[in-house]
Design a protein around this motif. Sequence first.
Motif, PDB file in Angstrom:
ATOM      1  N   LYS A  16     -18.808  44.773 -24.481  1.00  0.00           N
ATOM      2  CA  LYS A  16     -19.038  44.494 -23.064  1.00  0.00           C
ATOM      3  C   LYS A  16     -17.734  44.614 -22.269  1.00  0.00           C
ATOM      4  N   GLU A  19     -17.176  48.191 -21.677  1.00  0.00           N
ATOM      5  CA  GLU A  19     -18.099  48.689 -20.662  1.00  0.00           C
ATOM      6  C   GLU A  19     -17.600  48.371 -19.258  1.00  0.00           C
ATOM      7  N   VAL A  20     -16.981  47.210 -19.110  1.00  0.00           N
ATOM      8  CA  VAL A  20     -16.400  46.859 -17.809  1.00  0.00           C
ATOM      9  C   VAL A  20     -15.321  47.866 -17.431  1.00  0.00           C
ATOM     10  N   ALA A  23     -16.679  51.221 -16.380  1.00  0.00           N
ATOM     11  CA  ALA A  23     -17.444  51.227 -15.126  1.00  0.00           C
ATOM     12  C   ALA A  23     -16.645  51.776 -13.959  1.00  0.00           C
ATOM     13  N   ASN A  33     -16.984  41.550  -9.005  1.00  0.00           N
ATOM     14  CA  ASN A  33     -17.766  41.189 -10.187  1.00  0.00           C
ATOM     15  C   ASN A  33     -19.242  41.531 -10.006  1.00  0.00           C
ATOM     16  N   ILE A  36     -19.546  45.248 -10.524  1.00  0.00           N
ATOM     17  CA  ILE A  36     -19.380  45.582 -11.943  1.00  0.00           C
ATOM     18  C   ILE A  36     -20.653  45.234 -12.710  1.00  0.00           C
ATOM     19  N   ALA A  37     -21.220  44.074 -12.405  1.00  0.00           N
ATOM     20  CA  ALA A  37     -22.451  43.642 -13.072  1.00  0.00           C
ATOM     21  C   ALA A  37     -23.584  44.634 -12.794  1.00  0.00           C
ATOM     22  N   THR A  40     -22.911  47.868 -14.920  1.00  0.00           N
ATOM     23  CA  THR A  40     -22.953  47.742 -16.376  1.00  0.00           C
ATOM     24  C   THR A  40     -24.237  47.123 -16.914  1.00  0.00           C
ATOM     25  N   ARG A  44     -23.624  38.487 -14.294  1.00  0.00           N
ATOM     26  CA  ARG A  44     -22.440  38.232 -13.478  1.00  0.00           C
ATOM     27  C   ARG A  44     -21.499  37.209 -14.097  1.00  0.00           C
ATOM     28  N   VAL A  47     -19.521  38.934 -16.750  1.00  0.00           N
ATOM     29  CA  VAL A  47     -18.578  39.857 -16.117  1.00  0.00           C
ATOM     30  C   VAL A  47     -17.374  39.100 -15.572  1.00  0.00           C
ATOM     31  N   SER A  51     -13.693  40.077 -16.691  1.00  0.00           N
ATOM     32  CA  SER A  51     -12.710  40.575 -15.734  1.00  0.00           C
ATOM     33  C   SER A  51     -11.484  39.663 -15.694  1.00  0.00           C
TER      34      SER A  51
END
Length: 258
Positions: A16, A19-20, A23, A33, A36-37, A40, A44, A47, A51
Amino acid sequence: MTEIERDAGFATTLAKGLEVLRAFRPDRPSMSNVEIAAQTGINRATVARLSYTLVKLGYLKQEKSKFRLSWGALMLVNPLLVNAKILQIARPSMQKLAQDLGGTVSIGVIDHVNFVYLETSRVNENVWTSHDLGTIGPLLPAAIGQALCAQLPEDEFAQKLAEMKRFTPEFWPKYIDEFMAGVESVKSRGFSVMRGTWIPGTESTAVPLLRDKNGECFAMSCRVPIFRLSGNQIEEEVAPRLKSLAANVRSQLAFVMP
């Protein structure tokens, strides 16, 4: 539950976090955030923790409520690029071809159901959006996707088709027929051609470059605005020149590699 999720050795949190990082793209260099959520599919709250951690580790930089990649993220790919002799060898010839044709010449590799540009040479004009290092695009509608996948053995090619059908359903019905025809063209003629299919107002050709000892496939593509082409120039001139460039790179690489 997916096959990956059933794998006891799979580190979900690490996946994960990556993946962030993935993105972030040239068209979305800064995100909150919430954004990003949305990109991906990760919730949240998770994320926010990821982050925060990535900022602390130096891979993201926070600017108020937004995040962007930090220079620390570049260190992840630096060892790859430093040792990528193929890019050092190809760069001068790529630049000359781009200047001669008034287009862009790129080298890319496969990344799951996408391609990633490792190098791009282009004319010094703002004719249209140019792709740079790290730009990602879907394999299915791109000429370079055809040239990359044409190098896969039959079993890997079948697996890649299944992945593209599953993970890029928005492209599958629209582009699969042209994709398959392009792969066959690469195998029979050494190149494929696309005329404005993915990027309107341009024509593209792509050729396989090589598959290295690690199984990574490399391909080259050239994209030219239609107004700079005449008749069937993309097939009769551009594609042969790109094939010649790729053959020259392979020859030089064989000479310098142990």
